[in-house]
Design an enzyme around this catalytic site. Structure first.
Site, mmCIF file in Angstrom:
data_model
loop_
_atom_site.group_PDB
_atom_site.id
_atom_site.type_symbol
_atom_site.label_atom_id
_atom_site.label_comp_id
_atom_site.label_asym_id
_atom_site.label_seq_id
_atom_site.Cartn_x
_atom_site.Cartn_y
_atom_site.Cartn_z
ATOM 1 N N CYS A 270 0.828 -1.205 0.000
ATOM 2 C CA CYS A 270 0.000 0.000 0.000
ATOM 3 C C CYS A 270 0.870 1.266 0.000
ATOM 4 C CB CYS A 270 -0.985 -0.027 1.173
ATOM 5 S SG CYS A 270 -2.388 1.098 0.962
ATOM 6 N N HIS B 70 -3.686 -5.590 1.166
ATOM 7 C CA HIS B 70 -3.383 -5.921 2.555
ATOM 8 C C HIS B 70 -3.807 -7.365 2.828
ATOM 9 C CE1 HIS B 70 -2.339 -1.895 3.966
ATOM 10 N NE2 HIS B 70 -3.370 -1.418 3.279
#
Length: 507
Positions: free
Chosen positions: A332, A444
């Site tokens: 991310c 994630h």
């Protein structure tokens, strides 16, 4: 109607989240339909529900312990600190803006109260027991007028309150007495018992103090819970990183750069649970060293964390280690930092409009006003990280990001996403550099996929001349076992019969 019980603490980080999790599992084991609830959470570890709504990670663990699919009603308000004394405010799963502490506490919190009440009504209709977690301390007199998470909720539901103190940090008895003294009489009456948490010593030596506490406060001590190491349960915030210890004498060392705005570091807990892996969080001023893998984690303020890497010289150290063959993964925000440039024309995260990235991937990221939040299902593309041939291997995870990343001509995507928030899609995620040494992804929880995690670890083992490990841990089964171990410990040391009487239930 649900029977409520509320866990409040003498301060932050006394173990409220973990005890709430334990009670959820205990009540589930005892045959009740139980649901967790926390009106307002402040944390950088968050999660995305199946319907694409964002909520605090602690309530996700509590939902899992209760045998439930996480849903945003369990945590209607989430505050995610962004820097400069501001937080992004997430209301019932969607961001409503960035606010200073004064703007939120003096103007917005009570406006959010009606949403909190709606969520409570829904849970009250559908479950038998509601285990409610407070935040910080109910005795913070400067915040009390606009509080929507502690005694206002307890009074609204007339919920019995269990007051928790952390004896490991010292001053627990004084904290209990002082907290009760600062409460209003009506609030004090709601406190039905005291729990002493994180105890390490001989209970016989503590007994006189417990008797004093009961006499002084008129409240029973319902339990003394021992200090529990390596729970295997997701942490709520970065305070817990200070307590994480690096395992010694493991075959592989993975270094995670602990940036100031690190978020969703629960991505790496499952790696730490592997028998051949030692996870080390690189703190300010520490050298990265000579790990087998470097991970740049997620961030709530990517530009500030990128500047931190450069200020501390980690950018140069990363270049040197990569040139020597040390692989790097960015998740991310870490993925965004690995690119050539980050643009923030609308000042979504920072006062800066742009910054040069680390230049390790041929990508450019631009921040947008709207946030992408999805659970995703994907498959690995061929010729992946470290040359792993995992083409077609299914993986799942979730996305939480404001940035949109554009690929250069020379990149190869890491994953093909075919499902987002239960909708069929066809898009690419992430980048693997052509030499296989650098990978970035928005997904994630990618390491929670057992086969994919072991494939990466075995590739790292082979690079060191170590034999592959064929055995593969089952992360989901191990997490469920962790909830059961926690519940067994708390049940042993907490007077559950007394708690059931307090709640008006037959246990």
């Amino acid at each position: 109607m649900a029977k409520p019980v509320m866990i409040q603490g003498t301060s932050s980080h006394v173990g409220k989240s973990i005890l709430t999790t334990a009670l959820c599992r205990i009540f589930l084991q005892d045959g009740f339909q139980v649901v967790p609830f926390k009106a307002q959470n402040m944390a950088l570890n968050s999660y995305v529900t199946k319907t694409g709504e964002e909520m605090g990670r602690a309530q996700v663990a509590q939902a899992e312990a209760a045998g439930l699919e996480p849903m945003v009603e369990m945590n209607p308000v989430l505050l995610k600190p962004t820097g400069n004394a501001k937080s992004q405010v997430i209301l019932k799963g969607s961001p409503v803006g960035n606010m200073s502490a004064a703007e939120y506490h003096n103007g917005y919190s009570l406006k959010a109260l009606h949403v909190v009440e709606e969520c409570l009504k829904k849970l009250d209709r559908e479950y038998e027991i509601m285990v409610i977690e407070g935040a910080g301390s109910p005795a913070e007199v400067n915040l009390k007028a606009n509080d929507i998470v502690n005694m206002r909720i307890a009074k609204l539901l007339q919920a019995p309150v269990l007051l928790v103190a952390d004896i490991d940090r010292g001053g627990a008895l004084a904290a209990v007495v002082g907290t009760l003294e600062l409460l209003e009489p009506e609030e004090r009456e709601l406190v039905k018992g005291i729990i002493i948490n994180k105890f390490r010593g001989d209970i016989r030596l503590l007994q006189p103090a417990l008797e004093f506490l009961e006499q002084k406060t008129g409240k029973p001590v319902l339990g003394v819970i021992p200090h529990l190491e390596r729970l295997g349960i997701d942490d709520e915030d970065s305070v817990s990183l200070d307590e994480k210890k690096t395992a010694s004498q493991r075959d592989l060392e993975i270094a995670v750069i602990r940036t100031p705005k690190i978020s969703n570091f629960t991505d790496f807990d499952v790696l730490a649970g592997e028998s051949d892996v030692a996870i080390r969080y690189v703190k300010r001023g520490e050298a990265i060293g000579q790990p087998d893998l470097i991970i740049l984690p997620g961030s709530k303020n990517t530009l500030e964390d990128l500047l931190y890497l450069k200020e501390m010289g980690y950018d140069r150290e990363l270049e040197r280690l990569l040139a020597a063959g040390t692989p790097v993964i960015g998740i991310c925000g870490g993925y965004q930092m690995l690119g050539k440039e980050i643009l923030d024309p609308e000042h979504t995260e920072s006062e800066l409009e742009s910054a040069a990235g680390l230049g390790l991937l041929d990508t450019v990221t631009t921040f947008a006003a709207d946030k992408v939040t999805h659970q995703v299902s994907a498959t690995c593309n061929g010729a992946g990280f470290l040359g792993i041939d995992a083409a077609g291997l299914p993986v799942t995870g979730y996305e939480i990001h404001m940035g949109r990343t554009e690929f250069g001509e020379t990149v190869q995507s890491a994953f093909s996403i075919h499902r987002r928030s239960e909708q069929e899609v066809a898009c690419q995620d992430g980048v693997v550099r052509r030499d296989g040494l650098v990978m970035g992804t928005y997904i994630h929880g990618i390491f929670d996929n057992d086969q994919y995690r072991r494939a990466i670890l075995n590739a790292l083992r082979e690079r060191k001349g170590l034999a592959r490990l064929d055995s593969m841990s089952n992360s989901r089964a191990e997490k469920q076992a962790s909830y059961n171990r926690l519940a067994d410990t708390v049940r042993t040391h907490l007077d559950m019969a007394a708690l059931y009487r307090i709640m008006g239930l037959r246990g």
